[in-house]
Design a protein around this motif. Structure first.
Motif, PDB file in Angstrom:
ATOM      1  N   TYR A 136      31.514  45.629  39.725  1.00  0.00           N
ATOM      2  CA  TYR A 136      32.611  44.711  39.138  1.00  0.00           C
ATOM      3  C   TYR A 136      31.904  43.185  38.982  1.00  0.00           C
ATOM      4  N   LYS A 166      35.368  30.531  33.652  1.00  0.00           N
ATOM      5  CA  LYS A 166      35.595  30.107  35.346  1.00  0.00           C
ATOM      6  C   LYS A 166      35.620  28.297  35.550  1.00  0.00           C
ATOM      7  N   GLY A 186      44.594  35.607  44.599  1.00  0.00           N
ATOM      8  CA  GLY A 186      43.039  37.060  44.424  1.00  0.00           C
ATOM      9  C   GLY A 186      41.992  36.900  44.025  1.00  0.00           C
ATOM     10  N   ASP A 192      42.489  37.709  49.488  1.00  0.00           N
ATOM     11  CA  ASP A 192      42.784  39.067  48.309  1.00  0.00           C
ATOM     12  C   ASP A 192      43.619  40.100  48.903  1.00  0.00           C
ATOM     13  N   ALA A 193      44.160  40.984  48.436  1.00  0.00           N
ATOM     14  CA  ALA A 193      45.277  42.239  49.386  1.00  0.00           C
ATOM     15  C   ALA A 193      43.459  42.801  49.658  1.00  0.00           C
ATOM     16  N   ALA A 248      50.089  38.501  47.293  1.00  0.00           N
ATOM     17  CA  ALA A 248      50.453  37.176  46.541  1.00  0.00           C
ATOM     18  C   ALA A 248      51.961  37.100  46.733  1.00  0.00           C
ATOM     19  N   SER A 300      42.236  33.936  39.098  1.00  0.00           N
ATOM     20  CA  SER A 300      41.952  34.875  37.912  1.00  0.00           C
ATOM     21  C   SER A 300      41.536  35.817  37.873  1.00  0.00           C
ATOM     22  N   LEU A 301      42.203  36.427  36.843  1.00  0.00           N
ATOM     23  CA  LEU A 301      42.619  38.834  36.566  1.00  0.00           C
ATOM     24  C   LEU A 301      43.100  39.005  37.968  1.00  0.00           C
TER      25      LEU A 301
HETATM   26  C1  LIG Z   1      40.698  41.410  38.539  1.00  0.00           C
HETATM   27  S1  LIG Z   1      40.154  41.360  40.283  1.00  0.00           S
HETATM   28  C2  LIG Z   1      39.598  39.656  39.611  1.00  0.00           C
HETATM   29  C3  LIG Z   1      39.045  38.757  41.159  1.00  0.00           C
HETATM   30  C4  LIG Z   1      38.341  37.272  40.862  1.00  0.00           C
HETATM   31  N1  LIG Z   1      39.637  36.643  41.103  1.00  0.00           N
HETATM   32  C5  LIG Z   1      37.715  37.724  39.451  1.00  0.00           C
HETATM   33  O1  LIG Z   1      38.453  36.889  39.066  1.00  0.00           O
HETATM   34  O2  LIG Z   1      36.335  37.992  39.816  1.00  0.00           O
HETATM   35  C6  LIG Z   1      41.867  41.235  40.575  1.00  0.00           C
HETATM   36  C7  LIG Z   1      41.830  41.129  42.023  1.00  0.00           C
HETATM   37  O3  LIG Z   1      43.308  40.927  42.522  1.00  0.00           O
HETATM   38  C8  LIG Z   1      43.864  42.038  43.971  1.00  0.00           C
HETATM   39  N2  LIG Z   1      44.832  41.711  44.026  1.00  0.00           N
HETATM   40  C9  LIG Z   1      45.895  42.929  43.524  1.00  0.00           C
HETATM   41  N3  LIG Z   1      46.625  42.852  43.470  1.00  0.00           N
HETATM   42  C10 LIG Z   1      47.001  41.723  44.855  1.00  0.00           C
HETATM   43  C11 LIG Z   1      48.187  41.294  45.013  1.00  0.00           C
HETATM   44  N4  LIG Z   1      48.831  41.790  45.094  1.00  0.00           N
HETATM   45  N5  LIG Z   1      48.068  40.632  46.082  1.00  0.00           N
HETATM   46  C12 LIG Z   1      46.939  40.075  46.283  1.00  0.00           C
HETATM   47  N6  LIG Z   1      45.121  40.615  45.586  1.00  0.00           N
HETATM   48  C13 LIG Z   1      45.331  41.154  44.658  1.00  0.00           C
HETATM   49  C14 LIG Z   1      42.281  43.141  43.573  1.00  0.00           C
HETATM   50  O4  LIG Z   1      42.544  43.530  45.586  1.00  0.00           O
HETATM   51  C15 LIG Z   1      41.020  42.765  43.055  1.00  0.00           C
HETATM   52  O5  LIG Z   1      40.936  41.419  44.023  1.00  0.00           O
END
Ligand SMILES: C[S@@+](CC[C@H](N)C(=O)[O-])C[C@H]1O[C@@H](n2cnc3c(N)ncnc32)[C@H](O)[C@@H]1O
Length: 222
Positions: A24, A38, A57, A80-81, A107, A123-124
């Motif tokens: 990642y 960012k 997240g 984060d989850a 979230a 983000s994302l």
């Molecule tokens: C694509 S990554 C983005 C991570 C970081 N914010 C970044 O910009 O690099 C998406 C993140 O969202 C988290 N995620 C997905 N569903 C979630 C939820 N329902 N609640 C909290 N986190 C969640 C995933 O575990 C993952 O780490």
């Protein structure tokens, strides 16, 4: 740094499959121009001394770390989850000697009291949530923000060229068509409005190798 936990419904990991998580950071650093947008997101957050900010997240903690580096006088919290990415974030922040609280949670059901934060950045995350989860998350963000608090979001937006639409296809294959459809439609701003945010705006749009990345801002009513 502290890590707390609560467990509920399933979630989509950072690169959809846990086995891909080690890739990642290299992918977002090299192929996604991560630092550029960012930093822009952080600048738009206009954080002030003493403010409480949530990175929703937070994944491997890159934005969390940048927030604390840019604004050491704020309190930064990451949620984060996924415990696996949180462990990576924990190590990254410890290496940088930065004091941040990391929490495992969803979230859609934030483990924070009402009006706990001045600002929420994300983000994302939203393309990992389906429409119902997005609506619940937006309502939760409103609940934990103080009146007048800001939401800053970077996520995939509506493609403005055919090439950008095509470039987004691999992300849809990886993360799912159900969760990414609202992004394709550029529907995040209207979902934020529906949840009760005001002053919802697209700040900037970036063209990346994987499609159109949009920066949004919104404000909770004062
Ligand atoms: C694509 S990554 C983005 C991570 C970081 N914010 C970044 O910009 O690099 C998406 C993140 O969202 C988290 N995620 C997905 N569903 C979630 C939820 N329902 N609640 C909290 N986190 C969640 C995933 O575990 C993952 O780490």
């Amino acid at each position: 740094m502290t890590t707390t936990s609560n467990t509920q419904e399933r979630f989509i990991p950072a690169l959809s499959y846990h086995v891909l998580t080690p890739l990642y950071d290299p992918i977002t650093q090299t192929l996604l121009r991560e630092e550029t947008w960012k930093l822009r997101l952080i600048a738009e957050a206009t954080l002030q001394k003493g403010e409480q900010v949530l990175d929703l997240g937070c994944g491997t903690g890159t934005l969390t770390l940048m927030l604390k580096q840019q604004h050491p006088e704020t309190t930064v919290v990451g949620l984060d989850a996924d415990p696996e990415v949180l462990a990576r974030a924990h190590k990254k922040l410890a290496r940088a000697h930065l004091e941040v609280t990391l929490t495992q949670g969803r979230a859609t059901d934030l483990p924070y009291l009402n009006t706990s934060f001045d600002c929420v950045v994300s983000s994302l995350l939203f393309h990992h949530l389906n429409e119902g989860q997005t609506r619940r998350t937006a309502r939760e963000v409103i609940r934990v923000l103080r009146p007048g608090g800001r939401l800053l979001v970077a996520d995939w937006g509506k493609a403005d060229t055919f090439l950008m639409r095509l470039a987004f296809f691999p992300i849809q294959l990886l993360d799912g068509f159900a969760t990414t459809q609202k992004n394709v439609e550029g529907a995040l701003p209207s979902l934020f409005l529906d949840a009760g945010f005001e002053e919802v705006e697209t700040i900037e749009v970036f063209h990346t190798l994987f499609g159109t990345l949009s920066l949004y801002q919104a404000r909770k009513k004062s």
